[in-house]
Write a protein that holds these residues in place. Structure first.
Motif, PDB file in Angstrom:
ATOM      1  N   ASN A 157       0.838  -1.199   0.000  1.00  0.00           N
ATOM      2  CA  ASN A 157       0.000   0.000   0.000  1.00  0.00           C
ATOM      3  C   ASN A 157       0.884   1.264   0.000  1.00  0.00           C
ATOM      4  OD1 ASN A 157      -2.570   1.201   2.355  1.00  0.00           O
ATOM      5  ND2 ASN A 157      -2.158   1.824   0.275  1.00  0.00           N
ATOM      6  N   SER A 158       1.979   1.228   0.753  1.00  0.00           N
ATOM      7  CA  SER A 158       2.884   2.381   0.775  1.00  0.00           C
ATOM      8  C   SER A 158       3.470   2.636  -0.610  1.00  0.00           C
ATOM      9  CB  SER A 158       4.044   2.146   1.756  1.00  0.00           C
ATOM     10  OG  SER A 158       3.567   1.824   3.027  1.00  0.00           O
ATOM     11  N   LEU A 159       3.851   1.555  -1.274  1.00  0.00           N
ATOM     12  CA  LEU A 159       4.406   1.682  -2.629  1.00  0.00           C
ATOM     13  C   LEU A 159       3.375   2.247  -3.601  1.00  0.00           C
ATOM     14  CD1 LEU A 159       6.294  -1.649  -3.234  1.00  0.00           C
ATOM     15  CD2 LEU A 159       7.085   0.558  -4.050  1.00  0.00           C
ATOM     16  N   ALA A 160       2.150   1.728  -3.483  1.00  0.00           N
ATOM     17  CA  ALA A 160       1.073   2.201  -4.366  1.00  0.00           C
ATOM     18  C   ALA A 160       0.845   3.690  -4.146  1.00  0.00           C
ATOM     19  CB  ALA A 160      -0.208   1.409  -4.113  1.00  0.00           C
ATOM     20  N   ASN A 161       0.797   4.108  -2.885  1.00  0.00           N
ATOM     21  CA  ASN A 161       0.622   5.533  -2.582  1.00  0.00           C
ATOM     22  C   ASN A 161       1.689   6.375  -3.265  1.00  0.00           C
ATOM     23  OD1 ASN A 161      -1.479   5.229  -0.785  1.00  0.00           O
ATOM     24  ND2 ASN A 161      -0.220   5.380   1.052  1.00  0.00           N
ATOM     25  N   VAL A 162       2.929   5.974  -3.029  1.00  0.00           N
ATOM     26  CA  VAL A 162       4.063   6.777  -3.505  1.00  0.00           C
ATOM     27  C   VAL A 162       4.061   6.852  -5.028  1.00  0.00           C
ATOM     28  CG1 VAL A 162       6.576   6.658  -3.717  1.00  0.00           C
ATOM     29  CG2 VAL A 162       5.503   6.467  -1.463  1.00  0.00           C
ATOM     30  N   LEU A 163       3.828   5.715  -5.677  1.00  0.00           N
ATOM     31  CA  LEU A 163       3.865   5.736  -7.151  1.00  0.00           C
ATOM     32  C   LEU A 163       2.693   6.542  -7.706  1.00  0.00           C
ATOM     33  CD1 LEU A 163       5.111   2.096  -7.789  1.00  0.00           C
ATOM     34  CD2 LEU A 163       6.396   4.212  -8.112  1.00  0.00           C
ATOM     35  N   LEU A 164       1.517   6.414  -7.089  1.00  0.00           N
ATOM     36  CA  LEU A 164       0.364   7.186  -7.581  1.00  0.00           C
ATOM     37  C   LEU A 164       0.567   8.682  -7.339  1.00  0.00           C
ATOM     38  CD1 LEU A 164      -2.569   4.832  -6.514  1.00  0.00           C
ATOM     39  CD2 LEU A 164      -1.925   5.426  -8.857  1.00  0.00           C
ATOM     40  N   CYS A 165       1.322   9.026  -6.314  1.00  0.00           N
ATOM     41  CA  CYS A 165       1.559  10.447  -6.010  1.00  0.00           C
ATOM     42  C   CYS A 165       2.727  11.031  -6.795  1.00  0.00           C
ATOM     43  CB  CYS A 165       1.809  10.637  -4.517  1.00  0.00           C
ATOM     44  SG  CYS A 165       0.325  10.350  -3.533  1.00  0.00           S
ATOM     45  N   LEU A 166       3.573  10.169  -7.366  1.00  0.00           N
ATOM     46  CA  LEU A 166       4.757  10.682  -8.085  1.00  0.00           C
ATOM     47  C   LEU A 166       4.612  10.644  -9.609  1.00  0.00           C
ATOM     48  CD1 LEU A 166       8.103   9.247  -6.575  1.00  0.00           C
ATOM     49  CD2 LEU A 166       7.453  11.649  -6.840  1.00  0.00           C
ATOM     50  N   ILE A 167       3.899   9.626 -10.096  1.00  0.00           N
ATOM     51  CA  ILE A 167       3.942   9.325 -11.533  1.00  0.00           C
ATOM     52  C   ILE A 167       2.768   9.943 -12.280  1.00  0.00           C
ATOM     53  CG2 ILE A 167       4.043   7.426 -13.240  1.00  0.00           C
ATOM     54  CD1 ILE A 167       6.434   7.609 -11.190  1.00  0.00           C
ATOM     55  N   ASP A 168       3.086  10.697 -13.319  1.00  0.00           N
ATOM     56  CA  ASP A 168       2.069  11.196 -14.254  1.00  0.00           C
ATOM     57  C   ASP A 168       2.068  10.294 -15.482  1.00  0.00           C
ATOM     58  OD1 ASP A 168       0.694  13.446 -13.224  1.00  0.00           O
ATOM     59  OD2 ASP A 168       2.547  14.616 -13.359  1.00  0.00           O
ATOM     60  N   PRO A 169       0.961  10.324 -16.259  1.00  0.00           N
ATOM     61  CA  PRO A 169       0.944   9.516 -17.483  1.00  0.00           C
ATOM     62  C   PRO A 169       2.192   9.772 -18.326  1.00  0.00           C
ATOM     63  CG  PRO A 169      -1.232  10.392 -17.059  1.00  0.00           C
ATOM     64  CD  PRO A 169      -0.324  10.980 -16.020  1.00  0.00           C
ATOM     65  N   ASP A 170       2.786   8.676 -18.785  1.00  0.00           N
ATOM     66  CA  ASP A 170       3.976   8.673 -19.652  1.00  0.00           C
ATOM     67  C   ASP A 170       5.292   8.932 -18.939  1.00  0.00           C
ATOM     68  OD1 ASP A 170       2.365   8.015 -21.785  1.00  0.00           O
ATOM     69  OD2 ASP A 170       1.971  10.124 -22.256  1.00  0.00           O
ATOM     70  N   ASP A 171       5.259   9.216 -17.658  1.00  0.00           N
ATOM     71  CA  ASP A 171       6.533   9.274 -16.929  1.00  0.00           C
ATOM     72  C   ASP A 171       7.170   7.894 -16.959  1.00  0.00           C
ATOM     73  OD1 ASP A 171       6.280  11.895 -16.178  1.00  0.00           O
ATOM     74  OD2 ASP A 171       5.678  11.487 -14.101  1.00  0.00           O
ATOM     75  N   GLU A 172       8.485   7.877 -17.051  1.00  0.00           N
ATOM     76  CA  GLU A 172       9.179   6.585 -17.077  1.00  0.00           C
ATOM     77  C   GLU A 172       9.726   6.227 -15.692  1.00  0.00           C
ATOM     78  OE1 GLU A 172      10.645   6.930 -21.742  1.00  0.00           O
ATOM     79  OE2 GLU A 172      12.155   6.959 -20.143  1.00  0.00           O
ATOM     80  N   VAL A 173       9.603   4.947 -15.376  1.00  0.00           N
ATOM     81  CA  VAL A 173      10.146   4.438 -14.109  1.00  0.00           C
ATOM     82  C   VAL A 173      11.126   3.320 -14.449  1.00  0.00           C
ATOM     83  CG1 VAL A 173       9.611   3.377 -11.886  1.00  0.00           C
ATOM     84  CG2 VAL A 173       8.003   5.005 -12.899  1.00  0.00           C
ATOM     85  N   ILE A 174      12.355   3.477 -14.002  1.00  0.00           N
ATOM     86  CA  ILE A 174      13.380   2.466 -14.299  1.00  0.00           C
ATOM     87  C   ILE A 174      13.308   1.373 -13.242  1.00  0.00           C
ATOM     88  CG2 ILE A 174      15.854   2.040 -14.522  1.00  0.00           C
ATOM     89  CD1 ILE A 174      16.152   4.972 -15.397  1.00  0.00           C
ATOM     90  N   ILE A 175      13.134   0.135 -13.721  1.00  0.00           N
ATOM     91  CA  ILE A 175      13.019  -1.012 -12.808  1.00  0.00           C
ATOM     92  C   ILE A 175      14.058  -2.063 -13.186  1.00  0.00           C
ATOM     93  CG2 ILE A 175      11.498  -2.837 -11.941  1.00  0.00           C
ATOM     94  CD1 ILE A 175       9.117  -1.122 -12.493  1.00  0.00           C
ATOM     95  N   PRO A 176      15.006  -2.320 -12.291  1.00  0.00           N
ATOM     96  CA  PRO A 176      15.954  -3.410 -12.566  1.00  0.00           C
ATOM     97  C   PRO A 176      15.241  -4.759 -12.528  1.00  0.00           C
ATOM     98  CG  PRO A 176      16.787  -1.929 -10.838  1.00  0.00           C
ATOM     99  CD  PRO A 176      15.331  -1.610 -11.047  1.00  0.00           C
TER     100      PRO A 176
END
Ligand code: PMP
Ligand code: GLU
Length: 397
Positions: A102-121
């Motif tokens: 839930n913490s991760l979901a919060n943070v990603l929903l609060c940081l990411i706008d459509p088309d923003d890229e997130v680098i995931i190893p």
């Protein structure tokens, strides 16, 4: 026509939860199946923590909680950061949620706008890529090779950064690979972020206490990027509290405020008695954490010794968490009774049905040449499961 929203239709179900269910379903049919799929400690929550939760119920701590979490819990978390990580966080920078997920979901929903890229190893924990999709961001995967213990290099991260990059997601110790980033490796990554001042790093440290090589290292220790670090952690793994569902984030205060606004609409706040139990977990006697680590260390050695004896597997020895992620593609193309293994999915289904052991296919972690085994189970079950694995693989040709 199925009227479910596109957002949810596009979401993949959690493969770890699905394999856990498939294993339990088989067990319910009377099959003697060993569950090495879901990653959760097999220990009971320590007694002093349970007692705190029960007392909270008896004392009627049963009204709506404050959205960010009880002040005492936010303070206990801030103290934990100081005591264990030497990091200075104010309670206002901490948000308590229903599990680290839930913490991760919060943070990603609060940081990411459509088309923003997130680098995931890769390999990555199943949920990351799906949460980025939910936030309408774009996943950018970079591959951690088994030869580098499944870790990515600072150079790979730098090469993946574009003007659209919003965040890098790190997980150390890692689920599913057990890899652990050293202070030197984190310093190199921090230097890349210093050169890219728009990029945030979300660091998932839920396996902090299950570390086989020494002291935990957090990328949060590098002052130069302090205002762009978000730490995710929780009590699920360290204190055997998966079902209590308490996780937390530590971030700049503006982001914490955004998360509080979101969860005020979404969940109100985390369950009250579970929060009181979490205060006891963090403030109380820590010897339970050390005792569980001793058991996980012993089981790691046991499973690695047994896996080394099975032909055709390539191993990276985990430095933390409670997973092994062997490479199994040497078995692709092999068959038993007319059934051919083409993928890690096929491999895990074969193991479930023929050997009665539940594991998770590598596809779910973005690394289809491997599969995940959780060793958060008893020594006896590990020994029996590895025997079944060896026998089942020997039958393939
Ligand atoms: N991050 C990782 C890497 C995990 O393995 C898990 C386990 N579910 C979580 C986060 C979520 O933990 P929680 O049970 O606190 O939601
Ligand atoms: N983190 C655990 C796992 O990977 C629990 C399952 C889940 O939360 O998805 O198995």
């Amino acid at each position: 026509m199925n009227p479910v929203s596109k957002r949810i239709a596009n979401l993949s179900p959690s493969a770890t939860m699905a394999m856990n269910q498939a294993t339990k379903d088989l067990k319910a049919k009377g099959v003697d199946v060993i569950n090495l799929s879901v990653g959760e400690p097999d220990f009971n929550t320590p007694d002093h923590i349970k007692a705190a939760g029960m007392k909270a119920i008896e004392e009627n701590v049963s009204f709506y909680p404050p959205a960010p979490g009880f002040p005492e819990l936010r303070k206990a978390i801030a103290n934990k950061f100081k005591r264990e990580n030497n990091l200075d966080y104010k309670p206002e920078e901490i948000v308590v949620s229903v599990g680290a997920k839930n913490s991760l979901a919060n943070v990603l929903l609060c940081l990411i706008d459509p088309d923003d890229e997130v680098i995931i190893p890769t390999p990555y924990w199943v949920t990351y890529a799906e949460l980025v999709k939910l936030a309408e961001g774009t996943n950018v995967f970079i591959r951690g090779a088994i030869g580098n213990d499944f870790k990515v290099t600072a150079k790979q991260i730098e090469e993946a950064i574009t003007p659209k990059t919003k965040a890098l997601l790190l997980c150390s110790p890692s689920n599913p690979s057990g890899s652990f980033y050293s202070k030197e490796e984190l310093a190199e990554i921090a230097a890349v972020l210093e050169r890219n001042p728009r990029v945030f790093v979300v660091t998932d440290e839920i396996y902090e206490h299950i570390n086989f090589v020494g002291k935990h290292e957090s990328i949060g220790q590098f002052e130069s990027i302090r205002d762009r670090v978000v730490i995710i952690n929780g009590v699920s793994k360290a204190y055997a509290m998966t079902g209590w569902r308490i996780g937390y984030s530590a971030s700049p205060e503006w982001l914490a405020k955004a998360c509080i606004k979101l969860q005020g609409q979404l969940i109100t706040g985390a369950t009250t008695n579970a929060q009181i139990a979490a205060i006891e977990a963090l403030n109380g006697d820590q010897s339970c954490v050390r005792e569980m680590l001793v058991a996980f260390k012993r089981r790691k050695k046991l499973i690695i010794d047994l896996l080394k004896d099975i032909p055709g597997l390539e191993l990276s020895v985990p430095e933390g968490a409670f997973y092994v992620f062997p490479k199994i593609d040497s078995y692709f193309g092999k068959s038993y009774k007319g059934r051919t293994i083409h993928s890690s999915n096929d491999f895990c289904m074969y193991l479930l049905e023929e050997a009665h052991i539940g594991t998770v296919p590598g596809e779910a972690f973005g690394e289809p040449t491997c599969f995940r085994i959780s060793f958060a189970t008893s020594d006896d079950k590990i020994i029996e499961a590895m025997k079944r694995l060896k026998d089942a693989l020997a039958r393939l040709n």
